[in-house]
Motif scaffolding. Structure first.
Motif, PDB file in Angstrom:
ATOM      1  N   MET A   1      25.449  35.677  35.882  1.00  0.00           N
ATOM      2  CA  MET A   1      24.999  35.865  37.256  1.00  0.00           C
ATOM      3  C   MET A   1      24.436  37.278  37.387  1.00  0.00           C
ATOM      4  O   MET A   1      25.125  38.271  37.135  1.00  0.00           O
ATOM      5  CB  MET A   1      26.147  35.647  38.233  1.00  0.00           C
ATOM      6  N   ARG A   2      23.180  37.366  37.781  1.00  0.00           N
ATOM      7  CA  ARG A   2      22.486  38.658  37.780  1.00  0.00           C
ATOM      8  C   ARG A   2      22.319  39.269  39.164  1.00  0.00           C
ATOM      9  O   ARG A   2      21.940  40.442  39.276  1.00  0.00           O
ATOM     10  CB  ARG A   2      21.110  38.476  37.133  1.00  0.00           C
ATOM     11  N   ALA A   3      22.542  38.484  40.218  1.00  0.00           N
ATOM     12  CA  ALA A   3      22.269  38.971  41.563  1.00  0.00           C
ATOM     13  C   ALA A   3      23.327  38.460  42.536  1.00  0.00           C
ATOM     14  O   ALA A   3      23.961  37.433  42.308  1.00  0.00           O
ATOM     15  CB  ALA A   3      20.878  38.538  42.012  1.00  0.00           C
TER      16      ALA A   3
ATOM     17  N   LEU B   1      35.103  28.782  45.977  1.00  0.00           N
ATOM     18  CA  LEU B   1      35.563  30.159  45.843  1.00  0.00           C
ATOM     19  C   LEU B   1      35.640  30.821  47.206  1.00  0.00           C
ATOM     20  O   LEU B   1      34.706  30.710  48.013  1.00  0.00           O
ATOM     21  CB  LEU B   1      34.617  30.945  44.937  1.00  0.00           C
ATOM     22  N   ALA B   2      36.755  31.516  47.473  1.00  0.00           N
ATOM     23  CA  ALA B   2      36.937  32.183  48.751  1.00  0.00           C
ATOM     24  C   ALA B   2      37.718  33.474  48.541  1.00  0.00           C
ATOM     25  O   ALA B   2      38.582  33.556  47.660  1.00  0.00           O
ATOM     26  CB  ALA B   2      37.671  31.283  49.739  1.00  0.00           C
TER      27      ALA B   2
ATOM     28  N   LEU C   1      35.772  41.525  51.556  1.00  0.00           N
ATOM     29  CA  LEU C   1      34.798  41.851  50.510  1.00  0.00           C
ATOM     30  C   LEU C   1      35.380  42.700  49.396  1.00  0.00           C
ATOM     31  O   LEU C   1      34.829  42.718  48.289  1.00  0.00           O
ATOM     32  CB  LEU C   1      33.593  42.563  51.117  1.00  0.00           C
ATOM     33  N   ASP C   2      36.468  43.429  49.672  1.00  0.00           N
ATOM     34  CA  ASP C   2      37.001  44.281  48.618  1.00  0.00           C
ATOM     35  C   ASP C   2      37.520  43.463  47.434  1.00  0.00           C
ATOM     36  O   ASP C   2      37.732  44.013  46.344  1.00  0.00           O
ATOM     37  CB  ASP C   2      38.086  45.209  49.151  1.00  0.00           C
ATOM     38  N   ALA C   3      37.694  42.153  47.639  1.00  0.00           N
ATOM     39  CA  ALA C   3      38.134  41.284  46.542  1.00  0.00           C
ATOM     40  C   ALA C   3      36.974  40.741  45.725  1.00  0.00           C
ATOM     41  O   ALA C   3      37.191  40.064  44.708  1.00  0.00           O
ATOM     42  CB  ALA C   3      38.958  40.123  47.092  1.00  0.00           C
TER      43      ALA C   3
ATOM     44  N   ILE D   1      34.014  38.105  40.890  1.00  0.00           N
ATOM     45  CA  ILE D   1      32.798  37.876  40.097  1.00  0.00           C
ATOM     46  C   ILE D   1      32.965  38.358  38.656  1.00  0.00           C
ATOM     47  O   ILE D   1      32.323  37.817  37.753  1.00  0.00           O
ATOM     48  CB  ILE D   1      31.561  38.508  40.762  1.00  0.00           C
ATOM     49  N   ASP D   2      33.825  39.338  38.429  1.00  0.00           N
ATOM     50  CA  ASP D   2      34.056  39.798  37.058  1.00  0.00           C
ATOM     51  C   ASP D   2      34.874  38.796  36.259  1.00  0.00           C
ATOM     52  O   ASP D   2      34.828  38.785  35.019  1.00  0.00           O
ATOM     53  CB  ASP D   2      34.767  41.144  37.054  1.00  0.00           C
ATOM     54  N   SER D   3      35.599  37.930  36.988  1.00  0.00           N
ATOM     55  CA  SER D   3      36.431  36.947  36.295  1.00  0.00           C
ATOM     56  C   SER D   3      35.640  35.688  35.937  1.00  0.00           C
ATOM     57  O   SER D   3      36.180  34.803  35.287  1.00  0.00           O
ATOM     58  CB  SER D   3      37.631  36.579  37.153  1.00  0.00           C
TER      59      SER D   3
END
Length: 229
Positions: free
Chosen positions: A1-3, A215-216, A220-222, A227-229
């Motif tokens: 995922m690039r964006a 996904l939820a 936003l701090d999560a 996305i890294d997972s």
């Protein structure tokens, strides 16, 4: 995922600020000499057409809505009303706590950042002056484009301007306007921001989304961890 493509109101902005939206409209109504309740309902009724540019810019919009309410404001009253409307638009879009640092971090990590917002002219016209603008690589506004979420052309436009395929995009929003259904159809991967700490904000979202993302996150701090997972 690039964006990563973000919704604006209630996602990048502080959801707590939504409580001030009616006060903002009341100030504009007072400048026009229109009863506040009547003006509030007229603005709500005109929302679908206003956000695709059907009422024109802020001045044209306020003149038309005032006339819908039975008033014919003088130019001086319109001057004051536009000033009140623009000031109110600033008050309902302060950044969510920590969001500017988050955007900077995501860009530093190599993500292209986009935005799709259902909005009236005030946000489009003032966008370059906001703290969000230098952090967003491609911003798409319903008022300027002439159509609103979940129209597929918005998702196609933002991915094209980011220089990526829709399948390379996360879509992050707090719901409403069927935005996640639109993102899913476009091939993006939707993430719902539930705003658990702001239970009153959800009541201001219009056109509830029939699609519930798998996904939820509560805030936003999560997002980086997800996305890294």
């Amino acid at each position: 995922m690039r964006a990563i493509v973000f919704d604006f109101f209630g996602t990048l902005t502080d959801p707590a600020a939504e409580a001030g939206r009616r006060d903002s409209v009341t100030a504009t109504a007072a400048a026009l000499g229109v009863p506040a309740d009547r003006f509030w309902h007229a603005m709500g009724a005109s929302f679908p057409e206003r956000i695709v540019g059907g009422y024109g810019d802020a001045r044209q919009t306020l003149r038309r809505v005032a006339r819908d309410c039975g008033a014919d404001p003088a130019e001086s009253e319109l001057d004051a009303a536009v000033a009140a409307q623009l000031a109110g638009s600033v008050h309902v879009r302060p950044p969510r706590p920590g969001v500017l640092d988050l955007l900077d971090r995501l860009r530093a990590d190599g993500y292209r950042l986009g935005l799709i917002s259902d909005c009236s002219s005030e946000l489009y016209e003032s966008w370059p002056e906001t703290p969000y603008a230098p952090r967003i690589d491609a911003a798409v506004f319903s008022w300027h484009e002439g159509y609103r979420k979940p129209d597929q052309r918005l998702y196609e436009a933002v991915s094209a301007r980011l220089g990526v395929n829709p399948a390379d995009c996360w879509y992050v929003g707090d719901g409403g306007s069927r935005e996640h259904a639109g993102a899913h159809r476009a091939g993006m991967r939707p993430i719902l921001v539930t705003n658990t700490a702001y239970p009153d904000a959800a009541a201001l979202r219009s056109d509830p989304d029939p699609y519930t993302p798998a996904l939820a996150i509560p805030d936003l701090d999560a997002l980086p961890t997800l996305i890294d997972s």
